[in-house]
Design a protein around this motif. Structure first.
Motif, PDB file in Angstrom:
ATOM      1  N   ASN A 186       8.658  94.043 -20.483  1.00 44.85           N
ATOM      2  CA  ASN A 186       7.578  93.179 -20.024  1.00 44.85           C
ATOM      3  C   ASN A 186       7.662  91.747 -20.578  1.00 44.85           C
ATOM      4  O   ASN A 186       7.670  90.773 -19.815  1.00 44.85           O
ATOM      5  CB  ASN A 186       6.242  93.813 -20.403  1.00 44.85           C
ATOM      6  CG  ASN A 186       5.108  93.398 -19.504  1.00 44.85           C
ATOM      7  OD1 ASN A 186       5.162  92.392 -18.820  1.00 44.85           O
ATOM      8  ND2 ASN A 186       4.053  94.195 -19.500  1.00 44.85           N
ATOM      9  N   LEU A 187       7.721  91.599 -21.882  1.00 38.77           N
ATOM     10  CA  LEU A 187       7.717  90.263 -22.472  1.00 38.77           C
ATOM     11  C   LEU A 187       8.977  89.489 -22.105  1.00 38.77           C
ATOM     12  O   LEU A 187       8.898  88.330 -21.678  1.00 38.77           O
ATOM     13  CB  LEU A 187       7.580  90.353 -23.991  1.00 38.77           C
ATOM     14  CG  LEU A 187       7.646  89.012 -24.734  1.00 38.77           C
ATOM     15  CD1 LEU A 187       6.513  88.088 -24.301  1.00 38.77           C
ATOM     16  CD2 LEU A 187       7.618  89.226 -26.248  1.00 38.77           C
TER      17      LEU A 187
ATOM     18  N   VAL B 195      12.025  85.290 -19.150  1.00 35.23           N
ATOM     19  CA  VAL B 195      13.277  85.060 -18.424  1.00 35.23           C
ATOM     20  C   VAL B 195      13.027  84.712 -16.962  1.00 35.23           C
ATOM     21  O   VAL B 195      13.753  83.904 -16.372  1.00 35.23           O
ATOM     22  CB  VAL B 195      14.202  86.292 -18.563  1.00 35.23           C
ATOM     23  CG1 VAL B 195      15.390  86.206 -17.616  1.00 35.23           C
ATOM     24  CG2 VAL B 195      14.690  86.416 -20.009  1.00 35.23           C
ATOM     25  N   SER B 196      11.988  85.286 -16.364  1.00 33.85           N
ATOM     26  CA  SER B 196      11.727  84.973 -14.956  1.00 33.85           C
ATOM     27  C   SER B 196      11.359  83.504 -14.781  1.00 33.85           C
ATOM     28  O   SER B 196      11.743  82.865 -13.790  1.00 33.85           O
ATOM     29  CB  SER B 196      10.629  85.882 -14.397  1.00 33.85           C
ATOM     30  OG  SER B 196       9.434  85.740 -15.128  1.00 33.85           O
ATOM     31  N   ASP B 197      10.614  82.929 -15.735  1.00 30.75           N
ATOM     32  CA  ASP B 197      10.306  81.502 -15.652  1.00 30.75           C
ATOM     33  C   ASP B 197      11.555  80.662 -15.888  1.00 30.75           C
ATOM     34  O   ASP B 197      11.739  79.608 -15.261  1.00 30.75           O
ATOM     35  CB  ASP B 197       9.219  81.137 -16.663  1.00 30.75           C
ATOM     36  CG  ASP B 197       7.822  81.458 -16.156  1.00 30.75           C
ATOM     37  OD1 ASP B 197       7.710  82.252 -15.194  1.00 30.75           O
ATOM     38  OD2 ASP B 197       6.850  80.936 -16.717  1.00 30.75           O
ATOM     39  N   LEU B 198      12.400  81.088 -16.798  1.00 28.21           N
ATOM     40  CA  LEU B 198      13.670  80.397 -17.006  1.00 28.21           C
ATOM     41  C   LEU B 198      14.475  80.379 -15.712  1.00 28.21           C
ATOM     42  O   LEU B 198      15.025  79.344 -15.315  1.00 28.21           O
ATOM     43  CB  LEU B 198      14.459  81.073 -18.126  1.00 28.21           C
ATOM     44  CG  LEU B 198      15.781  80.430 -18.550  1.00 28.21           C
ATOM     45  CD1 LEU B 198      16.090  80.775 -20.005  1.00 28.21           C
ATOM     46  CD2 LEU B 198      16.955  80.874 -17.686  1.00 28.21           C
ATOM     47  N   CYS B 199      14.525  81.517 -15.043  1.00 30.37           N
ATOM     48  CA  CYS B 199      15.280  81.605 -13.787  1.00 30.37           C
ATOM     49  C   CYS B 199      14.693  80.671 -12.727  1.00 30.37           C
ATOM     50  O   CYS B 199      15.432  80.039 -11.966  1.00 30.37           O
ATOM     51  CB  CYS B 199      15.285  83.037 -13.270  1.00 30.37           C
ATOM     52  SG  CYS B 199      16.265  84.193 -14.266  1.00 30.37           S
ATOM     53  N   ALA B 200      13.353  80.571 -12.687  1.00 29.52           N
ATOM     54  CA  ALA B 200      12.719  79.658 -11.734  1.00 29.52           C
ATOM     55  C   ALA B 200      13.165  78.225 -11.985  1.00 29.52           C
ATOM     56  O   ALA B 200      13.367  77.440 -11.051  1.00 29.52           O
ATOM     57  CB  ALA B 200      11.202  79.778 -11.820  1.00 29.52           C
TER      58      ALA B 200
ATOM     59  N   ASN C 101       6.013  96.305 -16.134  1.00 24.64           N
ATOM     60  CA  ASN C 101       4.754  95.588 -16.001  1.00 24.64           C
ATOM     61  C   ASN C 101       3.586  96.172 -16.777  1.00 24.64           C
ATOM     62  O   ASN C 101       2.507  95.595 -16.732  1.00 24.64           O
ATOM     63  CB  ASN C 101       4.365  95.586 -14.510  1.00 24.64           C
ATOM     64  CG  ASN C 101       4.125  94.213 -13.959  1.00 24.64           C
ATOM     65  OD1 ASN C 101       4.246  93.212 -14.645  1.00 24.64           O
ATOM     66  ND2 ASN C 101       3.778  94.159 -12.687  1.00 24.64           N
ATOM     67  N   THR C 102       3.757  97.297 -17.466  1.00 20.42           N
ATOM     68  CA  THR C 102       2.576  98.010 -17.953  1.00 20.42           C
ATOM     69  C   THR C 102       2.490  98.183 -19.465  1.00 20.42           C
ATOM     70  O   THR C 102       1.435  98.588 -19.967  1.00 20.42           O
ATOM     71  CB  THR C 102       2.488  99.417 -17.323  1.00 20.42           C
ATOM     72  OG1 THR C 102       3.616 100.196 -17.740  1.00 20.42           O
ATOM     73  CG2 THR C 102       2.464  99.332 -15.803  1.00 20.42           C
ATOM     74  N   GLU C 103       3.568  97.904 -20.204  1.00 19.54           N
ATOM     75  CA  GLU C 103       3.486  98.186 -21.637  1.00 19.54           C
ATOM     76  C   GLU C 103       4.135  97.063 -22.454  1.00 19.54           C
ATOM     77  O   GLU C 103       3.867  95.895 -22.196  1.00 19.54           O
ATOM     78  CB  GLU C 103       4.106  99.552 -21.957  1.00 19.54           C
ATOM     79  CG  GLU C 103       5.509  99.787 -21.468  1.00 19.54           C
ATOM     80  CD  GLU C 103       6.026 101.173 -21.819  1.00 19.54           C
ATOM     81  OE1 GLU C 103       5.225 102.116 -21.907  1.00 19.54           O
ATOM     82  OE2 GLU C 103       7.246 101.314 -22.017  1.00 19.54           O
ATOM     83  N   ASP C 104       4.894  97.400 -23.485  1.00 18.82           N
ATOM     84  CA  ASP C 104       5.496  96.410 -24.372  1.00 18.82           C
ATOM     85  C   ASP C 104       4.377  95.724 -25.169  1.00 18.82           C
ATOM     86  O   ASP C 104       3.298  96.280 -25.363  1.00 18.82           O
ATOM     87  CB  ASP C 104       6.326  95.427 -23.546  1.00 18.82           C
ATOM     88  CG  ASP C 104       7.273  94.566 -24.376  1.00 18.82           C
ATOM     89  OD1 ASP C 104       7.400  94.781 -25.577  1.00 18.82           O
ATOM     90  OD2 ASP C 104       7.900  93.660 -23.793  1.00 18.82           O
ATOM     91  N   LEU C 105       4.553  94.512 -25.599  1.00 18.25           N
ATOM     92  CA  LEU C 105       3.518  93.797 -26.345  1.00 18.25           C
ATOM     93  C   LEU C 105       2.312  93.472 -25.486  1.00 18.25           C
ATOM     94  O   LEU C 105       1.232  93.163 -25.999  1.00 18.25           O
ATOM     95  CB  LEU C 105       4.098  92.509 -26.944  1.00 18.25           C
ATOM     96  CG  LEU C 105       4.983  92.722 -28.181  1.00 18.25           C
ATOM     97  CD1 LEU C 105       5.763  91.457 -28.503  1.00 18.25           C
ATOM     98  CD2 LEU C 105       4.141  93.138 -29.382  1.00 18.25           C
TER      99      LEU C 105
END
Length: 354
Positions: free
Chosen positions: A243-244, A249-254, A138-142
């Motif tokens: 993070n990205l 992917v979490s929205d895809l899973c939803a 939740n804290t880094e990446d792009l």
């Protein structure tokens, strides 16, 4: 609902602080936020749980009142309570302030985003036996937000991956899997292209997996994982993502289980947590009384787990599942015609009966 999730945070992570204090920061949010947060409050009240709510503004509503989307009073409240129930906040596309969600997560080092995603009986989708836990760093990446213009028409965004953040999110995922008797953790990546950044993430995940021999560890390239999710979602259990990728992917899973209106979410750190529905502000339906409140209601159940009263969280989950299973009171996003208040009232009745 195929499997009951009794607790969505490690019992070690912040539990003592949260259980000792029932004061919670309440952020109604923008758009449909006040409507769905109000629904969650009605359901919580029906359980008989007593919570000291510290109501705070953020986002566009705060900007209009205070000239800032993140008032000092909000930050002070979160420092005091260390727990929040939050509605969706407006983030403008390609203009305006940076994401407030990202700002709050980074400010309070809420490094683990958890989104349980599962089928509910009564909600018809082409997919069955979906029971996934998305664990997103939740804290880094792009999302570090390091961008600059190199030359006119040329912009560079810097992807930041560190061993520290990668190890701790991997450990969180494996601890979650062990605590909740999950069988596997799949690290999702693009290390075939980003060999250094995603390669480091994988090296850390592999190293952490060595301490959890009872849990099967797998890896999959993100594009292949997306295809597999829409063909064999039952083959996944806990998904571990940067993070990205985790956001996408979490929205895809939803989408596999009926949409964002059904999926709760939580952001955990070592000393606090924020609970929120994963959908946006939905300005097109704000104020019309048709928003699906279930994601926010289930997020409040996750909050109760964190506060050390999971039995009450289970009661809310069971009541929600019973209303969905009956199939008579559903909002239009899941095939029904009911209003937000009608769904809320049905869940309140189910909680009272239980």
């Amino acid at each position: 609902m195929k499997k009951k999730v009794k607790s969505t945070a490690s019992r070690k992570s912040g539990r003592t602080t949260a259980a000792a204090c029932r004061a919670v920061t309440l952020i109604p949010g923008d758009g449909v936020g006040p409507e769905v947060v109000g629904a969650a409050l009605a359901v919580l009240e029906a359980t008989g749980i007593k919570i000291e709510w510290d109501r705070q503004a953020a986002g566009m509503s705060a900007f209009r009142r205070f000239g800032t989307p993140v008032p000092d009073a909000l930050i002070e409240s979160l420092k005091r309570t260390r727990v929040a129930l939050k509605g969706p906040l407006e983030t403008r596309v390609a203009e305006g302030w940076r994401s407030i969600n990202v700002h709050l997560r980074r400010t309070f080092d809420l490094y683990a985003n958890v989104r349980p995603t599962m089928n509910f009986d009564g909600v018809h989708t082409p997919f069955n036996n979906v029971d996934l836990i998305v664990v997103r760093e939740n804290t880094e990446d792009l999302y570090s937000g390091i961008e600059h213009e190199i030359a006119p028409g040329v912009v560079e965004s810097i992807k930041v991956i560190t061993a520290r953040a990668s190890r701790r999110i991997a450990k969180f995922a494996f601890e979650y899997a062990r605590t909740h008797r999950r069988k596997s953790v799949t690290a999702i990546h693009k290390a075939n292209i980003m060999k250094l950044s995603d390669g480091l993430f994988l090296k850390c995940a592999r190293a952490v997996s060595e301490s959890y021999k009872s849990i099967r560890y797998q890896e999959q390239i993100v594009d292949a994982a997306c295809m597999r999710l829409v063909t064999q979602p039952e083959s996944f259990d806990v998904l571990l993502l940067e993070n990205l990728y985790g956001d996408i992917v979490s929205d895809l899973c939803a989408g596999l289980v009926g949409g964002l209106g059904l999926v709760p979410g939580a952001n955990y750190g070592d000393k606090g947590a924020i609970f929120e529905a994963v959908h946006g502000t939905a300005p097109d339906i704000a104020g019309k009384g048709v928003a699906n409140p279930i994601a926010m209601i289930l997020s409040s159940a996750m909050m109760l787990d964190y506060l050390g009263i999971p039995a009450v969280g289970d009661k809310i989950r069971a009541a929600t599942a019973s209303v969905l299973r009956a199939g008579k009171v559903l909002t239009r996003d899941v095939g029904g015609k009911a209003s937000t208040s009608e769904v809320t009232a049905a869940i309140v009745r189910a909680v009272s009966r239980g």
